[in-house]
Design a protein around this motif. Structure first.
Motif, PDB file in Angstrom:
ATOM      1  N   SER A  59       0.836  -1.207   0.000  1.00  0.00           N
ATOM      2  CA  SER A  59       0.000   0.000   0.000  1.00  0.00           C
ATOM      3  C   SER A  59       0.869   1.255   0.000  1.00  0.00           C
ATOM      4  CB  SER A  59      -0.921   0.011   1.228  1.00  0.00           C
ATOM      5  OG  SER A  59      -0.182   0.202   2.427  1.00  0.00           O
ATOM      6  N   LYS A  60       2.086   1.141   0.553  1.00  0.00           N
ATOM      7  CA  LYS A  60       3.015   2.268   0.555  1.00  0.00           C
ATOM      8  C   LYS A  60       3.800   2.354  -0.738  1.00  0.00           C
ATOM      9  CE  LYS A  60       3.759   2.198   5.579  1.00  0.00           C
ATOM     10  NZ  LYS A  60       4.783   2.047   6.641  1.00  0.00           N
TER      11      LYS A  60
ATOM     12  N   VAL B 136      -3.992  -2.445  -9.341  1.00  0.00           N
ATOM     13  CA  VAL B 136      -3.430  -3.199 -10.466  1.00  0.00           C
ATOM     14  C   VAL B 136      -1.918  -3.326 -10.314  1.00  0.00           C
ATOM     15  CG1 VAL B 136      -3.058  -3.242 -12.961  1.00  0.00           C
ATOM     16  CG2 VAL B 136      -5.288  -2.564 -12.041  1.00  0.00           C
ATOM     17  N   GLU B 137      -1.241  -2.207 -10.010  1.00  0.00           N
ATOM     18  CA  GLU B 137       0.204  -2.239  -9.812  1.00  0.00           C
ATOM     19  C   GLU B 137       0.561  -3.172  -8.656  1.00  0.00           C
ATOM     20  OE1 GLU B 137       1.394   1.771  -9.152  1.00  0.00           O
ATOM     21  OE2 GLU B 137       1.724   2.173 -11.282  1.00  0.00           O
ATOM     22  N   ARG B 138      -0.217  -3.100  -7.583  1.00  0.00           N
ATOM     23  CA  ARG B 138       0.048  -3.959  -6.419  1.00  0.00           C
ATOM     24  C   ARG B 138      -0.054  -5.429  -6.784  1.00  0.00           C
ATOM     25  NH1 ARG B 138      -3.044  -6.661  -2.837  1.00  0.00           N
ATOM     26  NH2 ARG B 138      -4.993  -5.786  -3.646  1.00  0.00           N
ATOM     27  N   ARG B 139      -1.107  -5.802  -7.479  1.00  0.00           N
ATOM     28  CA  ARG B 139      -1.302  -7.208  -7.832  1.00  0.00           C
ATOM     29  C   ARG B 139      -0.282  -7.685  -8.870  1.00  0.00           C
ATOM     30  NH1 ARG B 139      -5.744  -9.584  -5.770  1.00  0.00           N
ATOM     31  NH2 ARG B 139      -7.293  -8.247  -4.773  1.00  0.00           N
ATOM     32  N   ASP B 140       0.120  -6.793  -9.770  1.00  0.00           N
ATOM     33  CA  ASP B 140       1.166  -7.146 -10.735  1.00  0.00           C
ATOM     34  C   ASP B 140       2.461  -7.475 -10.006  1.00  0.00           C
ATOM     35  OD1 ASP B 140      -0.517  -6.822 -12.872  1.00  0.00           O
ATOM     36  OD2 ASP B 140       0.228  -4.837 -13.437  1.00  0.00           O
ATOM     37  N   TRP B 141       2.789  -6.648  -9.011  1.00  0.00           N
ATOM     38  CA  TRP B 141       4.005  -6.900  -8.245  1.00  0.00           C
ATOM     39  C   TRP B 141       3.900  -8.210  -7.471  1.00  0.00           C
ATOM     40  CZ3 TRP B 141       5.094  -7.591  -3.077  1.00  0.00           C
ATOM     41  CH2 TRP B 141       6.456  -7.596  -2.740  1.00  0.00           C
TER      42      TRP B 141
ATOM     43  N   LEU C 127       9.097  11.272 -14.863  1.00  0.00           N
ATOM     44  CA  LEU C 127      10.174  10.342 -15.231  1.00  0.00           C
ATOM     45  C   LEU C 127      10.145   9.093 -14.350  1.00  0.00           C
ATOM     46  CD1 LEU C 127      13.180  12.769 -15.876  1.00  0.00           C
ATOM     47  CD2 LEU C 127      11.631  11.725 -17.542  1.00  0.00           C
ATOM     48  N   LEU C 128       9.863   9.261 -13.081  1.00  0.00           N
ATOM     49  CA  LEU C 128       9.777   8.112 -12.180  1.00  0.00           C
ATOM     50  C   LEU C 128       8.644   7.182 -12.599  1.00  0.00           C
ATOM     51  CD1 LEU C 128      10.360   9.842  -8.722  1.00  0.00           C
ATOM     52  CD2 LEU C 128      11.935   8.323  -9.928  1.00  0.00           C
ATOM     53  N   LYS C 129       7.514   7.745 -12.968  1.00  0.00           N
ATOM     54  CA  LYS C 129       6.382   6.937 -13.419  1.00  0.00           C
ATOM     55  C   LYS C 129       6.744   6.177 -14.694  1.00  0.00           C
ATOM     56  CE  LYS C 129       1.410   7.317 -14.370  1.00  0.00           C
ATOM     57  NZ  LYS C 129       1.359   6.627 -15.663  1.00  0.00           N
ATOM     58  N   MET C 130       7.400   6.859 -15.639  1.00  0.00           N
ATOM     59  CA  MET C 130       7.796   6.231 -16.890  1.00  0.00           C
ATOM     60  C   MET C 130       8.758   5.069 -16.640  1.00  0.00           C
ATOM     61  SD  MET C 130      10.524   6.037 -19.224  1.00  0.00           S
ATOM     62  CE  MET C 130      11.492   7.551 -19.150  1.00  0.00           C
ATOM     63  N   LEU C 131       9.755   5.303 -15.786  1.00  0.00           N
ATOM     64  CA  LEU C 131      10.736   4.263 -15.497  1.00  0.00           C
ATOM     65  C   LEU C 131      10.097   3.069 -14.789  1.00  0.00           C
ATOM     66  CD1 LEU C 131      13.709   6.487 -14.293  1.00  0.00           C
ATOM     67  CD2 LEU C 131      13.692   5.026 -16.329  1.00  0.00           C
ATOM     68  N   SER C 132       9.193   3.357 -13.863  1.00  0.00           N
ATOM     69  CA  SER C 132       8.516   2.285 -13.135  1.00  0.00           C
ATOM     70  C   SER C 132       7.708   1.407 -14.091  1.00  0.00           C
ATOM     71  CB  SER C 132       7.608   2.874 -12.056  1.00  0.00           C
ATOM     72  OG  SER C 132       6.933   1.857 -11.350  1.00  0.00           O
ATOM     73  N   GLU C 133       6.964   2.037 -14.991  1.00  0.00           N
ATOM     74  CA  GLU C 133       6.161   1.279 -15.951  1.00  0.00           C
ATOM     75  C   GLU C 133       7.052   0.488 -16.904  1.00  0.00           C
ATOM     76  OE1 GLU C 133       3.800   4.334 -17.695  1.00  0.00           O
ATOM     77  OE2 GLU C 133       2.315   4.348 -16.059  1.00  0.00           O
ATOM     78  N   HIS C 134       8.161   1.089 -17.327  1.00  0.00           N
ATOM     79  CA  HIS C 134       9.083   0.398 -18.227  1.00  0.00           C
ATOM     80  C   HIS C 134       9.664  -0.847 -17.551  1.00  0.00           C
ATOM     81  CE1 HIS C 134      12.434  -0.275 -21.016  1.00  0.00           C
ATOM     82  NE2 HIS C 134      13.193  -0.378 -19.934  1.00  0.00           N
ATOM     83  N   LEU C 135      10.090  -0.720 -16.308  1.00  0.00           N
ATOM     84  CA  LEU C 135      10.680  -1.847 -15.598  1.00  0.00           C
ATOM     85  C   LEU C 135       9.648  -2.923 -15.309  1.00  0.00           C
ATOM     86  CD1 LEU C 135      13.055   0.098 -13.202  1.00  0.00           C
ATOM     87  CD2 LEU C 135      13.742  -1.433 -15.051  1.00  0.00           C
ATOM     88  N   ASN C 136       8.403  -2.514 -15.056  1.00  0.00           N
ATOM     89  CA  ASN C 136       7.337  -3.507 -14.889  1.00  0.00           C
ATOM     90  C   ASN C 136       7.179  -4.341 -16.152  1.00  0.00           C
ATOM     91  OD1 ASN C 136       6.657  -2.867 -12.253  1.00  0.00           O
ATOM     92  ND2 ASN C 136       5.033  -1.451 -12.821  1.00  0.00           N
TER      93      ASN C 136
END
Length: 203
Positions: free
Chosen positions: A16-17, A23-28, A182-191
């Motif tokens: 949650s933090k 969706v991001e949580r469940r993907d992880w 940029l952080l959002k872009m990098l996070s999505e790319h790494l996912n």
């Protein structure tokens, strides 16, 4: 509380933090524990998720310290601000620096400091809501950065990968860790990169 229930609780608290939506949580959870839902994970998979969340420093082994002094005008706004500061381990002075800038504060000399210098002196919901929005933005930055660090570790990569990627896209800045976009872009790319690696490894 059973050990399994405690593990599930810790995963829920940590994710949650770390993530901004379900969706991001469940993907992880799928990537790290093999299942999108904690109830489908084994105890060993849950423990692995907890270990990763501890490495990402989103699970505290000790209760977080209060943000500092107790405000003399408690209100729902002040309670929310204190909770956000406590979660990020920041002081009241951090929030006051934001509020000071938002209310016109600038310069170093006393006569150049028209901004409000203490949160207790803020008036009206507009100022409180602007401050909370700024703190929420800081939370998002920290969550994306934690997610990036965690995915880099899972992929066996390091920070230089992010820097090279940003340079390839002509979007590199030395302050990229403070840039929400940029952080959002990098996070999505790494996912996506992790998903591709997982699918390849499963073949």
């Amino acid at each position: 509380m059973t050990n399994r229930a405690k593990l599930i609780q810790l995963v829920h608290i940590g994710t949650s933090k770390l993530f901004n939506d379900d969706v991001e949580r469940r993907d992880w959870q799928q990537r790290s524990g093999g299942h999108r839902s904690c109830k489908d994970m084994s105890d060993q998979q849950l423990q692995h998720c907890v270990d990763l969340l501890k490495q990402a420093k989103v699970l505290n082994t000790k209760p977080p310290k209060r943000a500092g002094r107790v405000p003399f005008n408690p209100s729902p706004y002040m309670a929310k601000i204190e909770a956000m500061l406590t979660e990020m381990e920041l002081s009241w002075q951090y929030a006051e620096a934001i509020a000071w800038r938002q209310t016109g504060g600038k310069g170093d000399k006393p006569h150049n400091r028209p901004g409000v210098q203490r949160l207790e002196w803020l008036k009206g919901s507009k100022h409180f809501e602007s401050l909370i929005a700024a703190l929420e933005k800081e939370q998002y930055k920290r969550r994306y950065l934690k997610a990036i660090e965690l995915n880099l570790e899972l992929l066996g990569l390091n920070e230089s990968y992010c820097i090279d990627l940003l340079k390839q896209n002509n979007s590199y800045t030395s302050k990229w860790k403070r840039n929400l976009g940029l952080l959002k872009m990098l996070s999505e790319h790494l996912n996506e990169k992790y998903d591709e690696w997982r699918d390849y490894a499963a073949q």
